[in-house]
Design an enzyme around this catalytic site. Structure first.
Site, PDB file in Angstrom:
ATOM      1  N   GLN A 193      -4.836  -1.695   9.484  1.00 14.00           N
ATOM      2  CA  GLN A 193      -4.679  -3.002   8.854  1.00 14.00           C
ATOM      3  C   GLN A 193      -5.287  -4.087   9.732  1.00 14.00           C
ATOM      4  O   GLN A 193      -4.943  -4.213  10.913  1.00 14.00           O
ATOM      5  CB  GLN A 193      -3.180  -3.285   8.606  1.00 14.00           C
ATOM      6  CG  GLN A 193      -2.905  -4.568   7.867  1.00 14.00           C
ATOM      7  CD  GLN A 193      -3.424  -4.564   6.425  1.00 14.00           C
ATOM      8  OE1 GLN A 193      -3.362  -3.554   5.728  1.00 14.00           O
ATOM      9  NE2 GLN A 193      -3.962  -5.696   5.984  1.00 14.00           N
ATOM     10  N   LYS A 214       0.846  -1.209   0.000  1.00 17.27           N
ATOM     11  CA  LYS A 214       0.000   0.000   0.000  1.00 17.27           C
ATOM     12  C   LYS A 214       0.883   1.262   0.000  1.00 17.27           C
ATOM     13  O   LYS A 214       0.614   2.212  -0.735  1.00 17.27           O
ATOM     14  CB  LYS A 214      -0.928  -0.008   1.227  1.00 17.27           C
ATOM     15  CG  LYS A 214      -2.054  -1.020   1.086  1.00 17.27           C
ATOM     16  CD  LYS A 214      -2.776  -1.335   2.384  1.00 17.27           C
ATOM     17  CE  LYS A 214      -3.745  -2.502   2.150  1.00 17.27           C
ATOM     18  NZ  LYS A 214      -4.408  -2.998   3.347  1.00 17.27           N
ATOM     19  N   ASP A 242     -11.080   2.748   3.996  1.00 17.97           N
ATOM     20  CA  ASP A 242     -11.526   1.353   3.854  1.00 17.97           C
ATOM     21  C   ASP A 242     -13.057   1.271   3.810  1.00 17.97           C
ATOM     22  O   ASP A 242     -13.611   0.209   3.510  1.00 17.97           O
ATOM     23  CB  ASP A 242     -11.020   0.519   5.041  1.00 17.97           C
ATOM     24  CG  ASP A 242      -9.870  -0.399   4.645  1.00 17.97           C
ATOM     25  OD1 ASP A 242      -9.693  -0.640   3.434  1.00 17.97           O
ATOM     26  OD2 ASP A 242      -9.151  -0.873   5.546  1.00 17.97           O
TER      27      ASP A 242
END
Ligand code: NAP
Length: 308
Positions: free
Chosen positions: A99, A55, A122
């Site tokens: 994460q 990422k 997200d």
């Protein structure tokens, strides 16, 4: 050998999206804006480290700023939430990603609920989940958003067609079903308690597998002409499984020889590809779309926060 026209090429479409994101980053730079993505990694999970690294590298490749915050697995829930607060309050940060999974002992829900919804790239914050459900998507979870981009860019008709999603996670299955519904598909959402799964999935014009069980979807689950999207991602390190799932596949055998592992999905590709009209491979299917959509969401968050 599967006809290449059959393959839904996520790598190619993900590359297209990345190019578009890089163009937007350039346009924003002309306005003095440089989007910044901050990723929180708690603990030492090797797979999470790989994902976080990729990422950060992709953000930088597209001209965005990126910062990774590596925190010890021993961090308390309060300390972790305080780190989220700090990033929420930092006006320089456009996107925040925690994460997952978090190490045992840490509860992800309060952490996700604590994120500033405007920075929640997200799309897991309840406000963003609610907006998607209401049909006003703002920041949409990256994997299902990527699958929609793939289907739309590959001109797969959805309106009025039967879509079956296997898996009801908050991350993939539920938002996937909602996006398909908003695209006017007739949607069925299956899970581990679904009776006679194969009878339900055989009804699908579009079948999305997000189960987390390697090779679960076999020939008996698919009807002739179905479009199959495989979200699953598994690392096979056992020679016997490679031989079983990829018999005579020289490419997979060579990868296994070199790396001691191959990647596979929730769909038994060898069995299903001859029946499907279109199908995503693993790797090179959904994975590259997920990361591309994270980049797109970061730019979107940067724009939305400034109303530009
Ligand atoms: P998850 O949270 O474990 O959810 C799995 C879902 O599948 C659950 O809803 C579960 O049902 C259902 N399920 C499990 N076994 C089943 C069975 N035998 N029959 C029918 N349904 C079954 O997984 P996830 O986070 O959604 O991820 C799914 C897969 O996608 C994993 O392989 C993951 O690694 C992969 N993934 C890939 C990407 C990417 O970028 N490529 C991104 C995210 C996830 P219940 O709800 O009843 O338990």
């Amino acid at each position: 050998m599967v006809d290449s026209d059959k393959i839904l090429n996520g790598s190619r479409v993900g590359g297209e999206i990345q190019t578009e994101v890089a163009d937007q980053v350039e346009q924003l730079a002309q306005k003095g804006v440089s989007p910044r993505l901050d990723v929180i990694l708690v603990g030492e999970d090797p797979a999470s480290k790989v994902y976080v690294g990729s990422k950060a590298r992709t953000s930088e490749k597209l001209g965005m700023r990126s910062q990774t915050h590596v925190l010890p697995a021993s961090i308390s829930q309060d300390e972790l939430e305080a780190r989220v607060d700090g990033l929420n309050d930092d006006p320089d940060v456009d996107g925040i990603l925690v994460q997952l999974p978090l190490p045992a002992g840490l509860d992800p829900q309060p952490v996700l609920g604590r994120l500033d919804p405007a920075k929640d790239v997200d799309g897991f914050h309840p406000e963003n989940v609610g907006l998607l459900q209401k049909g006003f998507p703002r920041l949409v979870p990256c994997t299902p958003a990527g699958v929609m981009e793939l289907l739309q860019r590959e001109s797969i008709e959805l309106q009025g067609r039967r879509a079956v999603v296997v898996g009801r996670s908050d991350i993939v299955g539920k938002p996937m079903a909602m996006l398909l519904l908003h695209a006017h598909a007739t949607v069925t959402l299956c899970h581990s308690r679904t009776r006679d799964l194969a009878a339900v999935t055989r009804e699908a014009d579009i079948l999305i597998a997000a189960v987390g069980v390697q090779g679960l979807i076999g020939a008996e689950h698919v009807s002739e002409g179905t479009v199959v999207v495989d979200v699953g991602m598994h690392r096979i390190t056992d020679q016997e499984l490679v031989d079983r799932y990829f018999p005579g596949n020289e490419k997979k055998a060579a990868v296994f020889e070199k790396r001691g592992a191959v990647l596979a999905g929730d769909v038994d590709f060898t069995q299903v590809a001859p029946i499907a009209s279109r199908i995503t491979p693993v790797p090179g299917g959904v994975g590259p779309l997920t990361i591309a959509m994270l980049m797109a969401n970061t730019v979107r968050a940067a724009r939305l926060r400034r109303s530009i």
